[in-house]
Design a protein around this motif. Structure first.
Motif, PDB file in Angstrom:
ATOM      1  N   GLN A  38      10.470  -7.927   2.248  1.00  0.00           N
ATOM      2  CA  GLN A  38       9.742  -7.708   1.003  1.00  0.00           C
ATOM      3  C   GLN A  38      10.366  -6.549   0.258  1.00  0.00           C
ATOM      4  OE1 GLN A  38       6.071  -4.896   2.371  1.00  0.00           O
ATOM      5  NE2 GLN A  38       5.865  -7.055   2.885  1.00  0.00           N
ATOM      6  N   THR A  48       7.878  -0.524  -1.417  1.00  0.00           N
ATOM      7  CA  THR A  48       6.831   0.091  -2.237  1.00  0.00           C
ATOM      8  C   THR A  48       7.417   1.312  -2.944  1.00  0.00           C
ATOM      9  OG1 THR A  48       5.110  -0.644  -0.730  1.00  0.00           O
ATOM     10  CG2 THR A  48       4.563   1.172  -2.212  1.00  0.00           C
ATOM     11  N   GLU A  98       2.077   1.550  -9.048  1.00  0.00           N
ATOM     12  CA  GLU A  98       1.064   0.672  -9.621  1.00  0.00           C
ATOM     13  C   GLU A  98      -0.233   1.408  -9.923  1.00  0.00           C
ATOM     14  OE1 GLU A  98       1.108  -0.015  -5.114  1.00  0.00           O
ATOM     15  OE2 GLU A  98       2.571   0.139  -6.750  1.00  0.00           O
ATOM     16  N   THR A 119      -3.551  -6.621  -5.094  1.00  0.00           N
ATOM     17  CA  THR A 119      -2.207  -6.764  -5.658  1.00  0.00           C
ATOM     18  C   THR A 119      -2.186  -6.789  -7.178  1.00  0.00           C
ATOM     19  OG1 THR A 119      -2.362  -9.168  -5.523  1.00  0.00           O
ATOM     20  CG2 THR A 119      -1.399  -8.025  -3.633  1.00  0.00           C
ATOM     21  N   LYS A 163      -0.299  -4.478 -13.657  1.00  0.00           N
ATOM     22  CA  LYS A 163       0.757  -4.334 -12.655  1.00  0.00           C
ATOM     23  C   LYS A 163       0.405  -5.225 -11.466  1.00  0.00           C
ATOM     24  CE  LYS A 163       1.688   0.356 -14.216  1.00  0.00           C
ATOM     25  NZ  LYS A 163       2.144   1.712 -13.866  1.00  0.00           N
ATOM     26  N   THR A 164       1.365  -6.049 -11.044  1.00  0.00           N
ATOM     27  CA  THR A 164       1.067  -7.063 -10.038  1.00  0.00           C
ATOM     28  C   THR A 164       2.130  -7.078  -8.945  1.00  0.00           C
ATOM     29  OG1 THR A 164       2.301  -8.781 -11.210  1.00  0.00           O
ATOM     30  CG2 THR A 164      -0.012  -8.517 -11.800  1.00  0.00           C
ATOM     31  N   ARG A 165       1.715  -7.555  -7.775  1.00  0.00           N
ATOM     32  CA  ARG A 165       2.606  -7.770  -6.640  1.00  0.00           C
ATOM     33  C   ARG A 165       2.169  -9.071  -5.966  1.00  0.00           C
ATOM     34  NH1 ARG A 165       0.360  -3.634  -7.453  1.00  0.00           N
ATOM     35  NH2 ARG A 165      -1.215  -3.796  -5.816  1.00  0.00           N
ATOM     36  N   ASN A 193       4.575  -9.258  -1.480  1.00  0.00           N
ATOM     37  CA  ASN A 193       5.353  -8.187  -2.109  1.00  0.00           C
ATOM     38  C   ASN A 193       6.832  -8.546  -2.241  1.00  0.00           C
ATOM     39  OD1 ASN A 193       5.130  -5.735  -3.467  1.00  0.00           O
ATOM     40  ND2 ASN A 193       5.938  -4.586  -1.734  1.00  0.00           N
ATOM     41  N   GLN A 212       7.304  -8.464  -7.854  1.00  0.00           N
ATOM     42  CA  GLN A 212       6.548  -7.443  -8.566  1.00  0.00           C
ATOM     43  C   GLN A 212       6.765  -7.663 -10.061  1.00  0.00           C
ATOM     44  OE1 GLN A 212       8.044  -3.699  -7.113  1.00  0.00           O
ATOM     45  NE2 GLN A 212       7.245  -4.004  -5.054  1.00  0.00           N
ATOM     46  N   ASP A 232       5.239  -6.353 -14.062  1.00  0.00           N
ATOM     47  CA  ASP A 232       4.401  -5.473 -14.876  1.00  0.00           C
ATOM     48  C   ASP A 232       4.472  -5.902 -16.335  1.00  0.00           C
ATOM     49  OD1 ASP A 232       4.097  -4.076 -12.537  1.00  0.00           O
ATOM     50  OD2 ASP A 232       5.441  -2.440 -13.100  1.00  0.00           O
TER      51      ASP A 232
END
Length: 690
Positions: free
Chosen positions: A36, A39, A52, A453, A495-497, A501, A504, A506
């Motif tokens: 993934q 972060t 995020e 998320t 903002k999304t994941r 993950n 990603q 935004d």
């Protein structure tokens, strides 16, 4: 308009949030594959925060990304940031965010540049070398309650790695087009384990440049030699106390023969100038920073004491021809002292920050126009002093486990004094003006967690760009100064994941009011007679989209799109002595579109490849929108092979040799001059690391 924007932003945000959620939670969603995206944690908010959770449009690029994509300067970085461009010109550089640009020849920028918490406000300091960078964080929108020096359109926060107990060293050597050779090396580690650490970084470059002088036949009239060195000592006598002292310097000697005639009797081909002068500049910058951090039980105190001295000098062919009509000379010296105290903490559902900033700036600027016509010849010797004091802070409150609110306030005050001795036609006129201003700048934000998320936010923020002095073209005491410029920003985003993950994405939409816009206007008085005023009111509105995806373990795809439409609401200017209404025009130096997309793939046998494309949309270089640069795309490629301690790569930038202009301007006869952007370049890089 502002109210309608806020009312519409809520349903729009909900629609954007809900649309991509359906496939993610469907039964056919892919299972976890064991890889993934990392972060992202940022410190742009002055505390470690997941990106995020920041209620603003933020772009983050780490050091590995910058190295892999041959990002060697702050200018190179902008091709990967939506709604951020670099105004590159021999009259001064500046970052342009969301269409908020500066006056041509302005010495400061509305976009703040910080390197390890130290501001680099002068336009000639904006192009900085990049090497051994931990990450770059770009926040769009006013940032008045987080940073010591106010920033009215956004902040570029460059974070450098701190030396610790682990020894680390790496470097590179590189050769490329136009006899360009560069290299860099860094080393950091312990002097006394757990107590005293060191770090040292050096970069250098020598290039003949891509411009040729049709008069002299020389092909190095835009050459550059630069050397940058940074050293740091870090002392940690206790677990709670962290003290570091850094010393950095930059020396640049470079040709500035970029401007050429596009039409008329002195017109030349691309990358070819016509000049009988030396056209050179030299920049020396020296900085010292003392940073002290002390951790209490529930809060941390940070003190940053900084000093920077900058010397810039240049000589430039005024007429851009082989004729000896005239040339300009400039010698600028700036000295800045600043002190920032910042206290951050968290108690229960509250996080807070409070800060005090004080700065003293002294700027002396000697400028001369030497011309065959004695009536045009003049010299200007200017001295100016700026004192700035600010109190700023903000508090965030978790109202529920899903909803957090933030409120902040900045009280900003500055005083300045300036005087100029203008000598022309054997007479000396003295201009003398003092400026003083106090501003109260609020900010407020809401961020809501729709799902683990998915986060959405609403933000209101304000900023200002202080007034200043006309160092180059004042004709009276009244035209020697101009007043502050103000911005009010309204923003909504999500903002999304997704996909464990591996994706990603935004999105943000914004509307920014610009009041008392600082502009350059024509006045009577002959060649070079301009004044800087606050004659305009404008706005900018637009959208930003960014995504990162990892469809395969060794592949990453990224991209971004920024659209910022600027429009002048009110501005009555003058041209050829006649009043002209510029209302409805777009602001100069503001491309309406910036976009990028790229992919990287790393094979298990050590080979890798990268490709990216960046777009710049249409922009104008004058208030009348007559000087236009059409949109253009730049394609960049890189292929290499990596071993345990070595890496070799072959790369190219601007693969299709796209022709474009960094600047356009008309002379007194209405003939257009321009500065060419970089052509196709190729290079070979050898990296090593320990």
């Amino acid at each position: 308009m502002k109210l309608h924007f806020l009312v519409l932003s809520v349903p729009i945000t909900q629609l954007v949030i809900s649309a991509p959620v359906l496939p993610v939670y469907a039964e056919s969603a892919p299972e976890t594959t064991g890889f993934q995206l990392q972060t992202i944690t940022v410190t742009a908010t002055k505390r470690e925060t997941a990106v995020e959770e920041v209620p603003a449009s933020v772009t983050v690029k780490d050091g590995a990304f910058l190295e892999n994509h041959e990002v060697r300067t702050t200018e190179d970085m902008t091709r990967f940031v939506p709604n951020l461009s670099f105004k590159k010109s021999i009259s001064g550089n500046a970052f342009v965010a969301r269409g908020i640009s500066t006056i041509d020849t302005a010495l400061v920028s509305p976009m703040g540049l910080y390197i390890n918490d130290v501001a680099y406000p002068l336009s000639y300091m904006q192009s900085q070398p990049f090497f051994d960078v931990e990450r770059v964080e770009v926040l769009r929108g006013p940032q008045s309650t987080l940073y010591g020096k106010n920033s009215s359109s956004g902040v570029i926060n460059v974070v450098l790695p701190e030396p610790d107990n682990e020894f680390f060293a790496r470097g590179y050597i590189e050769g490329g087009s136009y006899e360009t050779f560069s290299g860099a090396a860094t080393a950091r580690g312990p002097l006394v384990e757990d107590l005293l650490f060191f770090g040292i970084t050096a970069t250098g470059m020598d290039s003949q440049g891509y411009m040729e002088n049709a008069v002299t036949g020389k092909n190095n009239v835009a050459d550059e030699q630069n050397l940058s060195v940074r050293g740091v000592l870090r002392w940690t006598p206790t677990r709670d106390l962290d003290v570091s002292f850094s010393l950095d310097g930059l020396d640049r000697d470079y040709g500035i023969a970029y401007m050429r005639y596009e039409e008329g009797p002195y017109a030349t081909n691309a990358y070819e100038v016509s000049s009988n002068e030396e056209d050179r500049a030299e920049l020396d910058n020296l900085g010292q920073t003392l940073r002290v951090k002390y951790a209490f039980t529930d809060m941390e105190l940070t003190s940053i004491t900084a000093h920077q001295s900058t010397d810039y000098g240049m000589i430039f062919d005024f007429d851009r021809s082989q004729a000896s009509f005239g040339y300009t000379e400039m010698d600028l010296e700036q000295d800045i002292w600043s002190q920032e105290l910042r206290l951050t903490g968290a108690v229960s559902a509250f996080e807070w920050l409070g800060g005090l900033y004080a700065g003293i700036e002294k700027l002396d600027n000697d400028w001369a126009l030497n011309h065959v016509n004695p009536a045009i010849t003049n010299t200007r010797i200017t001295e100016s002093d700026f004192d700035n004091v600010a109190l700023f802070g903000q508090i965030s409150w978790a109202l529920t486990d899903k909803l957090k609110t933030t409120a902040g306030l900045r009280l900003d005050h500055y005083d300045s004094s300036g005087s100029q001795d203008l000598t022309r036609s054997g007479q000396t006129i003295i201009f003398d003006q003092d400026l003083s201003e106090t501003e109260l700048l609020p900010t407020a934000a809401l961020i809501y967690t729709f799902h683990d998320t998915v986060e959405g936010y609403l933000t209101y923020s304000t900023g200002w760009l202080s007034g200043g002095y006309n160092y180059y073209s004042a004709s009276s005491n009244d035209t020697f100064t101009y007043d502050p410029e103000y911005t009010q920003n309204y923003e909504a985003g999500v903002k999304t994941r997704f996909l464990d993950n591996r994706l990603q994405a935004d999105l943000s939409i914004f509307y920014t009011d610009i009041d008392d816009k600082q502009v350059r206007e024509e006045v009577s008085g002959g060649v070079g007679a301009w004044q800087f005023t606050n004659a305009a009111k404008a706005h900018t509105t637009g959208v930003e989209v960014e995504f990162r995806a990892m469809p395969l373990k060794n592949m990453e795809i990224f991209g971004g799109l920024g659209y910022a439409y600027t429009e002048v609401d009110e501005w009555i200017g003058t041209a050829d002595g006649k009043a002209i209404d510029y209302s409805g025009n777009q602001l100069p130096w503001a491309p309406d579109l910036t976009a990028n997309i790229g992919v990287s793939y790393y094979w298990n046998n050590g080979f890798y490849g990268l490709a990216d494309v960046s777009w710049n949309g249409t922009q104008y270089f004058d208030a009348a929108n007559a000087l236009e640069e059409d949109g253009y795309a730049l394609v960049n490629l890189k292929a290499g092979y990596t071993m345990e301690n070595w890496d070799i790569s072959l790369w190219c930038k601007n693969l299709f040799d796209e022709k474009y202009a960094n600047k356009k301007v008309d002379d007194s006869m209405g003939r257009t001059m321009l500065e060419d952007g970089k052509p196709l370049t190729v290079g070979l890089t050898l990296n090593w690391r320990i």
